[in-house]
Design an enzyme around this catalytic site. Structure first.
Site, PDB file in Angstrom:
ATOM      1  N   GLY A  43       0.840  -1.200   0.000  1.00 46.81           N
ATOM      2  CA  GLY A  43       0.000   0.000   0.000  1.00 46.81           C
ATOM      3  C   GLY A  43       0.872   1.246   0.000  1.00 46.81           C
ATOM      4  N   SER A 110       6.532  -4.487  -1.681  1.00 43.56           N
ATOM      5  CA  SER A 110       6.281  -3.091  -1.991  1.00 43.56           C
ATOM      6  C   SER A 110       6.428  -2.249  -0.716  1.00 43.56           C
ATOM      7  CB  SER A 110       4.891  -2.958  -2.625  1.00 43.56           C
ATOM      8  OG  SER A 110       4.699  -1.708  -3.207  1.00 43.56           O
ATOM      9  N   TRP A 111       5.389  -1.557  -0.282  1.00 47.71           N
ATOM     10  CA  TRP A 111       5.427  -0.837   0.991  1.00 47.71           C
ATOM     11  C   TRP A 111       5.663  -1.803   2.149  1.00 47.71           C
ATOM     12  CZ3 TRP A 111       6.265   3.060   3.925  1.00 47.71           C
ATOM     13  CH2 TRP A 111       5.643   3.213   5.167  1.00 47.71           C
ATOM     14  N   ASP A 268       8.799  -3.905 -13.432  1.00 46.44           N
ATOM     15  CA  ASP A 268       8.036  -3.269 -12.363  1.00 46.44           C
ATOM     16  C   ASP A 268       7.979  -1.761 -12.609  1.00 46.44           C
ATOM     17  OD1 ASP A 268       7.068  -2.227  -9.936  1.00 46.44           O
ATOM     18  OD2 ASP A 268       8.005  -3.818  -8.763  1.00 46.44           O
ATOM     19  N   HIS A 296       4.910  -5.829 -11.031  1.00 43.36           N
ATOM     20  CA  HIS A 296       4.993  -5.526  -9.599  1.00 43.36           C
ATOM     21  C   HIS A 296       4.136  -6.424  -8.718  1.00 43.36           C
ATOM     22  CE1 HIS A 296       5.535  -3.004  -6.048  1.00 43.36           C
ATOM     23  NE2 HIS A 296       4.224  -2.972  -5.895  1.00 43.36           N
TER      24      HIS A 296
END
Length: 322
Positions: A43, A110-111, A268, A296
Site C-alpha cells: 500500500g 512493496s510498501w 516493475d 509488480h
C-alpha cells in the site's frame, strides 16, 4: 518445482487495541507450533488478501499478519490520525510480543518491504531472515519513478498518466501532484473525493501488472478498498513515508548479518528495479532475484511463485544454520 500452497483459513483472528485510537485485525494461520513468519502487506492502505497465505508452507510456518492502520478490517477505516511509519513499526513490535515471538522471518512486498526493512533496522535481534518483493526504498527518486511526469511509469503509460494528472489539474511536479490529490481526497465534496479516489487507484492498478486489464468500472466495484489505498498512500507519499531520503540504504549496515532474498519483477513500473539492485549492492547477505516477464503485483503467478520459493529456501537455510 516451484509452487504455491493452499490458502488455508486462519485458525485465529484477534483485535489488538493500540492505545491511541486504532484497533488492529491480526490473523494467524498454518502450523500453530511452526516457525513464526510475519507477512506485511503493501500500500500503504492495501489490506490483506487471501493470496498471502499461499506463499508459505502451512505445515512448517506459523503465519502471522495484520491489516495496517486504516485499512482492511482494522479500525477506524481510512483514518490518517496517528498513522505514521513510527506507529506501524510500533504495531509490528506489539504484535510480536502479543504472539509471544522472540524472533521471526519477516516477508513483505512493496510498501510491506519498506516496513520489513525498517523493522529489521530498528529491531535487528527480532529478525532471523527477510523475504522482500518489489522493494520500495522511499527515496525521492522512487516517488518520481511512480508519480513524476518524467518517471518511467509516466513514460511507459502516457495515456493513463494524462488522466491521472488531469484529475488533479495537471500540476507540474511530484510534490505538487501529491499535494493536490491530498486536498481532493480529504475534501468535503464527496463527488470530488470519489473521483480522485478512483483516479489514484486506477493509475496504480493500470501500471502494476505486466498484463493489466483494469478500468474505472472495476475500481468502482471495489471502491471500499480503493478509498483506503488512495488516501493512505497519498498521506504517506505527502510525508515522504516519515523517513529521511535514503534512510534505509544509509542504515543497512545494521542488518548486514541478516539473510535475505529480494524478489523483483524486471518490468516493475511501481517500484524501480534499481532500488532492489542498490539494496543488494550494500547488503552483503541480501540476494537479488530478478523475475523476467513480470511486473509488480503479487497477483502475477511468476512473482508469487518466486516469493513462495524464497520463503521455502529461507526456512531451510535457517533450520540448517541451527
Amino acid at each position: 518445482m516451484t509452487h504455491l500452497y493452499p490458502a488455508i483459513q486462519p485458525y485465529r483472528c484477534d483485535r489488538i487495541e493500540t492505545g491511541d485510537g486504532h484497533t488492529l485485525h491480526v490473523e494467524q494461520s498454518g502450523n500453530e507450533n511452526g516457525y513464526p513468519v510475519l507477512f506485511i502487506h503493501g500500500g500503504p492502505g492495501g489490506g490483506l488478501t487471501p493470496i498471502y497465505r499461499s506463499l508459505f508452507n502451512p505445515d512448517i510456518f506459523r503465519i502471522i499478519s495484520f491489516d495496517q492502520r486504516g485499512c482492511g478490517q482494522s479500525t477506524p477505516f481510512a483514518s490518517t490520525e496517528n498513522n505514521t511509519t513510527h506507529h506501524l513499526l510500533s504495531d509490528i513490535d506489539a504484535i510480536r510480543k502479543f504472539a509471544n515471538v522472540k524472533k521471526w522471518i519477516v516477508c513483505g512486498g512493496s510498501w510491506g518491504a519498506t516496513l520489513a526493512l525498517l523493522n529489521a533496522i530498528s529491531k535487528p535481534k527480532t529478525v532471523s531472515g527477510l523475504v522482500l518483493r518489489g522493494t520500495f526504498l522511499a527515496r525521492d527518486e522512487d516517488y518520481d519513478w511512480y508519480m513524476g511526469k518524467n518517471g518511467a511509469a509516466a513514460q511507459m503509460f502516457p495515456e493513463h498518466y494524462a488522466h491521472f494528472v488531469e484529475v488533479a489539474g495537471n500540476p507540474g511536479t511530484t510534490k505538487a501532484l501529491t499535494e493536490q490529490y491530498y486536498q481532493l481526497l480529504t475534501s468535503g465534496n464527496e463527488l470530488e473525493k470519489t473521483r480522485a479516489t478512483k483516479a489514484w487507484s486506477l493509475w496504480e492498478h493500470q501500471i502494476a501488472s505486466l498484463h493489466a486489464n483494469v478500468n474505472e468500472q472495476d475500481i468502482s466495484q471495489h471502491l471500499h478498498v480503493a478509498t483506503s489505498l488512495a488516501l493512505l498512500e497519498c498521506h504517506y507519499v505527502k510525508h515522504r513515508c516519515f523517513i529521511d531520503d535514503n534512510y534505509i540504504l544509509n542504515n543497512i549496515h545494521k542488518i548486514s548479518h541478516i539473510p535475505g532474498t529480494i524478489v523483483h519483477g524486471r518490468y516493475d513500473m511501481v517500484c524501480k528495479l534499481n532500488a532492489s539492485h542498490a539494496l543488494s549492492e550494500v547488503w552483503k547477505n541480501g540476494q537479488l532475484l530478478v523475475v523476467p516477464e513480470a511486473g509488480h503485483c503479487l497477483s502475477e503467478t511468476k512473482i508469487a511463485e518466486a516469493v513462495c520459493h524464497a520463503n521455502d529456501a529461507m526456512i531451510k537455510f535457517i533450520q540448517e544454520e541451527k
